[in-house]
Design a protein around this motif. Structure first.
Motif, PDB file in Angstrom:
ATOM      1  N   GLY A 165      -4.387 -20.641  -7.968  1.00  0.00           N
ATOM      2  CA  GLY A 165      -3.224 -21.154  -8.691  1.00  0.00           C
ATOM      3  C   GLY A 165      -2.482 -20.153  -9.538  1.00  0.00           C
ATOM      4  N   ALA A 166      -2.921 -18.889  -9.534  1.00  0.00           N
ATOM      5  CA  ALA A 166      -2.195 -17.877 -10.298  1.00  0.00           C
ATOM      6  C   ALA A 166      -0.811 -17.663  -9.671  1.00  0.00           C
ATOM      7  N   ALA A 167       0.211 -17.580 -10.520  1.00  0.00           N
ATOM      8  CA  ALA A 167       1.560 -17.307 -10.034  1.00  0.00           C
ATOM      9  C   ALA A 167       1.747 -15.824  -9.764  1.00  0.00           C
ATOM     10  N   TYR A 168       1.086 -15.010 -10.593  1.00  0.00           N
ATOM     11  CA  TYR A 168       1.163 -13.556 -10.444  1.00  0.00           C
ATOM     12  C   TYR A 168      -0.208 -12.952 -10.708  1.00  0.00           C
ATOM     13  N   ILE A 169      -0.461 -11.832 -10.059  1.00  0.00           N
ATOM     14  CA  ILE A 169      -1.616 -11.008 -10.368  1.00  0.00           C
ATOM     15  C   ILE A 169      -1.131  -9.834 -11.215  1.00  0.00           C
ATOM     16  N   VAL A 170      -1.808  -9.594 -12.326  1.00  0.00           N
ATOM     17  CA  VAL A 170      -1.515  -8.428 -13.157  1.00  0.00           C
ATOM     18  C   VAL A 170      -2.522  -7.348 -12.801  1.00  0.00           C
ATOM     19  N   GLU A 203       5.807  -8.948  -4.477  1.00  0.00           N
ATOM     20  CA  GLU A 203       6.468  -9.891  -5.378  1.00  0.00           C
ATOM     21  C   GLU A 203       5.485 -10.657  -6.251  1.00  0.00           C
ATOM     22  N   LYS A 204       4.226 -10.681  -5.833  1.00  0.00           N
ATOM     23  CA  LYS A 204       3.208 -11.439  -6.559  1.00  0.00           C
ATOM     24  C   LYS A 204       2.370 -10.564  -7.501  1.00  0.00           C
ATOM     25  N   ILE A 205       2.672  -9.274  -7.567  1.00  0.00           N
ATOM     26  CA  ILE A 205       1.879  -8.362  -8.384  1.00  0.00           C
ATOM     27  C   ILE A 205       2.733  -7.764  -9.489  1.00  0.00           C
ATOM     28  N   ILE A 206       2.240  -7.833 -10.718  1.00  0.00           N
ATOM     29  CA  ILE A 206       2.845  -7.117 -11.840  1.00  0.00           C
ATOM     30  C   ILE A 206       1.978  -5.894 -12.096  1.00  0.00           C
ATOM     31  N   TRP A 207       2.544  -4.725 -11.849  1.00  0.00           N
ATOM     32  CA  TRP A 207       1.797  -3.484 -12.001  1.00  0.00           C
ATOM     33  C   TRP A 207       1.901  -3.011 -13.451  1.00  0.00           C
ATOM     34  N   GLU A 208       0.796  -2.964 -14.163  1.00  0.00           N
ATOM     35  CA  GLU A 208       0.839  -2.400 -15.509  1.00  0.00           C
ATOM     36  C   GLU A 208       1.119  -0.905 -15.383  1.00  0.00           C
ATOM     37  N   ALA A 209       2.202  -0.471 -16.018  1.00  0.00           N
ATOM     38  CA  ALA A 209       2.642   0.918 -15.861  1.00  0.00           C
ATOM     39  C   ALA A 209       3.267   1.406 -17.169  1.00  0.00           C
ATOM     40  N   PRO A 210       2.436   1.665 -18.177  1.00  0.00           N
ATOM     41  CA  PRO A 210       2.981   2.063 -19.477  1.00  0.00           C
ATOM     42  C   PRO A 210       3.581   3.462 -19.504  1.00  0.00           C
ATOM     43  N   GLN A 211       3.188   4.328 -18.573  1.00  0.00           N
ATOM     44  CA  GLN A 211       3.682   5.706 -18.583  1.00  0.00           C
ATOM     45  C   GLN A 211       4.872   5.875 -17.637  1.00  0.00           C
ATOM     46  N   LYS A 212       5.803   6.764 -18.002  1.00  0.00           N
ATOM     47  CA  LYS A 212       7.026   6.950 -17.224  1.00  0.00           C
ATOM     48  C   LYS A 212       6.733   7.323 -15.771  1.00  0.00           C
ATOM     49  N   LEU A 216       7.872   5.326 -12.372  1.00  0.00           N
ATOM     50  CA  LEU A 216       8.631   6.003 -11.320  1.00  0.00           C
ATOM     51  C   LEU A 216       7.956   5.838  -9.968  1.00  0.00           C
ATOM     52  N   TYR A 217       6.632   5.943  -9.942  1.00  0.00           N
ATOM     53  CA  TYR A 217       5.891   5.818  -8.687  1.00  0.00           C
ATOM     54  C   TYR A 217       6.166   4.463  -8.033  1.00  0.00           C
ATOM     55  N   PHE A 218       6.075   3.400  -8.808  1.00  0.00           N
ATOM     56  CA  PHE A 218       6.254   2.069  -8.222  1.00  0.00           C
ATOM     57  C   PHE A 218       7.703   1.793  -7.843  1.00  0.00           C
ATOM     58  N   LEU A 219       8.641   2.325  -8.604  1.00  0.00           N
ATOM     59  CA  LEU A 219      10.045   2.155  -8.239  1.00  0.00           C
ATOM     60  C   LEU A 219      10.364   2.886  -6.943  1.00  0.00           C
ATOM     61  N   GLN A 220       9.761   4.060  -6.765  1.00  0.00           N
ATOM     62  CA  GLN A 220       9.981   4.817  -5.531  1.00  0.00           C
ATOM     63  C   GLN A 220       9.292   4.143  -4.348  1.00  0.00           C
ATOM     64  N   LEU A 221       8.135   3.569  -4.588  1.00  0.00           N
ATOM     65  CA  LEU A 221       7.367   2.936  -3.513  1.00  0.00           C
ATOM     66  C   LEU A 221       7.935   1.582  -3.116  1.00  0.00           C
ATOM     67  N   ILE A 222       8.284   0.767  -4.111  1.00  0.00           N
ATOM     68  CA  ILE A 222       8.649  -0.628  -3.856  1.00  0.00           C
ATOM     69  C   ILE A 222      10.148  -0.863  -3.967  1.00  0.00           C
ATOM     70  N   GLY A 223      10.806  -0.099  -4.840  1.00  0.00           N
ATOM     71  CA  GLY A 223      12.238  -0.271  -5.028  1.00  0.00           C
ATOM     72  C   GLY A 223      12.577  -0.717  -6.441  1.00  0.00           C
ATOM     73  N   ALA A 224      13.875  -0.907  -6.682  1.00  0.00           N
ATOM     74  CA  ALA A 224      14.371  -1.225  -8.020  1.00  0.00           C
ATOM     75  C   ALA A 224      13.773  -2.503  -8.577  1.00  0.00           C
ATOM     76  N   ASN A 225      13.327  -3.402  -7.686  1.00  0.00           N
ATOM     77  CA  ASN A 225      12.826  -4.704  -8.130  1.00  0.00           C
ATOM     78  C   ASN A 225      11.307  -4.813  -8.094  1.00  0.00           C
ATOM     79  N   ALA A 226      10.641  -3.708  -8.342  1.00  0.00           N
ATOM     80  CA  ALA A 226       9.190  -3.755  -8.546  1.00  0.00           C
ATOM     81  C   ALA A 226       8.888  -4.484  -9.850  1.00  0.00           C
ATOM     82  N   ASN A 227       7.819  -5.263  -9.863  1.00  0.00           N
ATOM     83  CA  ASN A 227       7.368  -5.919 -11.098  1.00  0.00           C
ATOM     84  C   ASN A 227       6.553  -4.928 -11.925  1.00  0.00           C
TER      85      ASN A 227
END
Length: 257
Positions: A165-170, A203-212, A216-227
């Motif tokens: 029932g989780a809506a998102y995985i962190v 779309e179901k994963i929120i990647w914890e990414a506190p460092q710049k 950048l890695y997730f934006l390059q891998l997934i695109g502008a709409n990475a969580n």
């Protein structure tokens, strides 16, 4: 979204209320006044706010701060450590009552500080999904330094928690970005991430990414709409700029595309 002047070749961003392309901010103890100031600049780019670890227990005028965020249309949730603090004290029913008292309907379930059998964790997810939107945290913390969790196990846990029932995985990184998804240096465990994405929708994963560099890695891998999650409130505008190719690191992402 706020665009102050015309500029071509800007990627399309999802609009609030978003179901993906989320930015989760990490509030580690802002005052009510600071929360208002944050909202004045960050509201268009902020989707969820986490009141980190156990800070909500001692935050003055907690209700007032939650109201500031709620009035801006931004859901708030308590850090998973608070959930664990109630569970380890056999106060789960008190936790549910507290959620109702403060009108909090986004709920994080985690097991980073205490050991909860996975079947039991999924049971908590199933129960809490009746009260609101569950964000379930996957990925060990300090203990992963000694026993690295293999990708297949991350995938198995994520799939089971979504089914519960989780809506998102962190995907865990902690506020430092040096555990879980990352090595001690903060470097992304790229093989882990890429294997997860073969089985679990981005779309179901929120990647914890506190460092710049992690962002950048997730934006390059997934695109502008990475969580992306665990974002410092002072960096939300910088992150949004990076998302759309208006920061040096991402400048060439969308040109002539």
């Amino acid at each position: 979204m706020v665009h102050n002047f015309p500029l071509t070749q800007i990627p399309e961003r999802t609009e609030r209320p978003r179901t993906f392309g989320l930015t989760m901010l990490n509030d580690k103890g802002l005052s009510v006044a600071e929360a208002r100031e944050l909202i004045s600049i960050a509201a268009p780019y902020t989707d969820i706010i986490k009141l980190a670890f156990g800070t909500s227990f001692i935050t003055p005028d907690l209700g007032g701060k939650i109201k500031v965020y709620r009035d801006a249309g931004i859901p708030v949730y308590f850090g998973g450590l608070l959930f664990e603090a109630f569970v380890v004290r056999n106060q789960f029913d008190d936790y549910v009552s507290m959620l109702k008292e403060y009108g909090v309907d986004y709920i994080e379930v985690s097991d980073g500080s205490i050991d909860i059998p996975h079947v039991e964790k999924c049971g908590y997810i199933e129960k809490l999904a009746k009260y609101g939107v569950v964000l379930s945290e996957v990925g060990s913390k300090d203990k992963d330094r000694e026993h690295i969790t293999p990708p297949y196990q991350w995938i198995k846990l994520m799939q089971a928690e979504l089914e519960a029932g989780a809506a998102y995985i962190v995907a865990e990184a902690r506020e430092t970005g040096t555990v879980g998804l990352y090595r001690n240096s903060g470097e992304v465990r790229e093989g882990l991430v890429q294997e997860i994405l073969t089985k679990v929708p981005a779309e179901k994963i929120i990647w914890e990414a506190p460092q710049k560099d992690q962002q950048l890695y997730f934006l390059q891998l997934i695109g502008a709409n990475a969580n992306l999650g665990n974002i410092n409130p002072s960096e939300v505008i910088a992150l949004e700029s990076m998302r759309i190719g208006l920061r040096g690191d991402s400048f060439n992402f969308y040109l002539n595309k």
